[in-house]
Design an enzyme around this catalytic site. Sequence first.
Site, PDB file in Angstrom:
ATOM      1  N   HIS A 292      -2.060 -49.623 -58.789  1.00  0.00           N
ATOM      2  CA  HIS A 292      -2.387 -48.746 -59.921  1.00  0.00           C
ATOM      3  C   HIS A 292      -2.353 -47.274 -59.494  1.00  0.00           C
ATOM      4  CE1 HIS A 292      -4.645 -47.674 -63.670  1.00  0.00           C
ATOM      5  NE2 HIS A 292      -5.092 -46.694 -62.889  1.00  0.00           N
ATOM      6  N   GLU A 293      -3.064 -46.957 -58.415  1.00  0.00           N
ATOM      7  CA  GLU A 293      -3.136 -45.547 -57.995  1.00  0.00           C
ATOM      8  C   GLU A 293      -1.774 -45.065 -57.530  1.00  0.00           C
ATOM      9  OE1 GLU A 293      -5.748 -44.215 -58.989  1.00  0.00           O
ATOM     10  OE2 GLU A 293      -6.954 -46.039 -59.216  1.00  0.00           O
TER      11      GLU A 293
HETATM   12 ZN   LIG Z   1      -5.891 -44.812 -63.339  1.00  0.00          ZN
END
Ligand SMILES: [Zn+2]
Length: 886
Positions: A292-293
């Site tokens: 995600h990051e």
């Molecule tokens: Zn995020």
Amino acid sequence: MRLEDYQPYSFELESTDLTFDIRADHTDVESTTSFRRKNDEQNELELDGIDLELLSIAIDNRPLTSNEYSVDSTKLSIVDLPERFKLTIQTRIYPQANTALEGLYRSGDLYCTQCEAEGFRKITYYPDRPDVQSKFTTTLVADSGQFGVMLANGNLIRDEITSDNRRRVTWVDPFNKPSYLFALVAGNLAVLEDNFTTLSGRNIALRIYSEPHNIDACTHAMESLKRAMAWDESAFGREYDLDTFMIVAVEDFNMGAMENKGLNIFNTSCVLASPSTATDAAYLRVEGVVAHEYFHNWSGNRVTCRDWFQLSLKEGFTVFRDSEFSAAMNSRNVKRIQDVDVLRTAQFAEDASPLAHPVRPTSYIEISNFYTTTIYEKGAEVVRMLSTMLGQDNFRSATDLYFDRHDGGAATTEDFVVAMEDVSGVNLDRFRNWYSQAGTPVIEVEESRINDLITLHLKQSCPPSPNQPSKSTFHIPISIGLISIDGQDALGQAGAANGFDIHVHTDLNFENPNADGTLAFHFDCEETTITISGVPPKSVVSFLRGFSAPVNVTFPRSNTDLLHLATLDTDGFVRWDAAQKILGSTITTPASDTQFAKALLQKLSRSAVSAADDGETKALLASAMTLPSTLYVLDQNPGRDVIELDGGRDRLLSEMGIALEDSWEEIVNQNISDSPYHADGISIARRSLSHLAMDYLGAGLEKRGPGTAWDLYYDLYRRCDNLTDRLFAFSRLLRLEASLAEKKSVVIQDFHDRFNASALVTDKWFSVQAGCKVSGTLPRIVELATHPEFDLQNPNRARALLSTFATVNHREFHRSDGKSYTFLADQILKLDSLNPQLASRVCIPLTRWQRFDSGRQERMKDSLERIQRDCQSKDLREVTQKSLVA
Ligand SMILES: [Zn+2]
């Protein structure tokens, strides 16, 4: 703050130079920023700043006198400025006293930052808004020998010892970025190094930093990172752009992780994974959060948000991306079921509460309160619907267009939708209501059948939300299938291949994008009818396949039809959902006939016994046999007594445990393993299946007499080699009858001492006790809140005790005398003076009072009123005010 008041910033920033001089009890920050005025009329510069000690201010090296600027508790303003100028500001801050964990703060001996959304204004006076971007150069200065590691965004260009024996390092980030993506780290950390070669052949250095004793637990995160980098190239054509990518693990962190450019800062709970300190769920979470990051580097950093009302532009899209990644790496069906489960219990509850807000809100008081499941999870569903409606190829072309158009800029959710329209030609006018209207739409379905003709009548509506008494029609993608008596997909091309001659008639546009027996309809009117002719006898309609839209469906159907779907549908979501419906309705009617629940579990458990040793199949069966959560059942039956429902769930568990004892035993024996721990798909599926079967088995044994269930769980507790099994066994042992109190306290001590070195496992020790749903446990929870290892200032520890108690332990949290609500309110008020953001999160369970019976509603509101009266922060004031209005 109101969306309609948005004004572009009047100045452009050409560069930002920051120097941090880190001293034992304070840090001095010098910022030099080059400004250029964008228009002649606007000649007042406004900078954000909170809790700063202003030491000096100068324009083009000329110090300003105090009548040349004005400063209050949130802003610094200067008038009469030249067209271009260089502003130098010196401020003093106190990171060691920063318990709110926003801006620059200390976690143990480590210095780190958290600037999203508005933390940078606690570092220096600056235009702290996402549409103002600049190139940053960051210099860190500290006593030489104090910190082995001194990091900031971008590339390291200088590392030297100065004449006064201080170490001075300088980092340059060549990309424009808003201040919320700024980061620095200084500490004594170990590093795990690796590298990745991009699609175009560039070599990227990868580094993960953690405290030295945790560095061995970083390899899973590193492997996940490399998989994420490769996947983003193949699935979205996105390549990494800097020469290094760094992740730092931090113990005190408000959120999961933060995507600062080139220097991600992570909560330890989302990086560290070793068999004895992380569960299967934690392994999957680390993989998902690392991805995600990393994905934010494009969906968030290269293309950022114009203002915080557009937060879902980066979060909804990135959650969609990470969930597609996790589906590709693991089981697609199970990932989808888990996402839907979270959405339906947490986000639907938010949508039905006074805190409901659209995916693109129009106003807020404190932006930290808007990092919600609506912005993240519902936002991801909105992107998923677009991908369903456009089809894979068009959706990919549209995201390419969006990235190309807005690269280096600050965009809006509208820009995203326009890119989708421009590529596909699909009219998305009514689809935009998903961004502007709160609330969960309801689809009422009525089915009638005459011979080989099925008529489905569909009607949509959406309950009122705060400031939105009535809603416009949504554009809802509805995926439908038809399952024949022998389990074949009978619709579309797949049906034709099976010799079925079926015709579908409707006014809606529809298509069969995957030719797999699923038809996708564009339901964009209030009511409509779909007729299907040529239906083979005893076929059953499979509705909302893959959970094609985040809606509540009311579709009265017979248990026979549900049983057909739960055991034969080729769509994983519909199978699971049909099973949940059968099991849920058995739980809610106390004296109900358990015939269908038994028939369902009998069929599924037999399938599990004979299933091939394949992760996907086993994991799906484990999900389908899991009883629906008490809160989900409550939300389907608002106002019912939560403890009664929880008891109904336990009763069904023990009844089925006894009735199908042989199957559960066989499942346990087949799936429990003595071979060393692996976090691969099949091993995870085997563990979840064996735990599920042990839950039924143990609940049945408990009825047989004291001691029998103890041995079942204690044997697993004693001989397992991993935290997944041990934590499961530990939590089940604590739930057993009161007469085992002495044995339990031995296990509590054993678990504590075994992993005392790991903070993350100590969090689990707190959370298992907090979640132990046995009546009369409040005194133990209160005792734990004063335990020497409990620390309200550490978000993970605070959440482990308080949030787990309030969201998992229904039986004790919702005791009828309201004492648990009072306890939680006391803790929230204490937390408010330390960390308002966290206090406001911990308060959320109380704001969901509408789902409970009237007695509990009153007592929950009493606690909310007390919090509202006594709180200091605007975070808590906003949450309590809004939740008490309804
Ligand atoms: Zn995020």
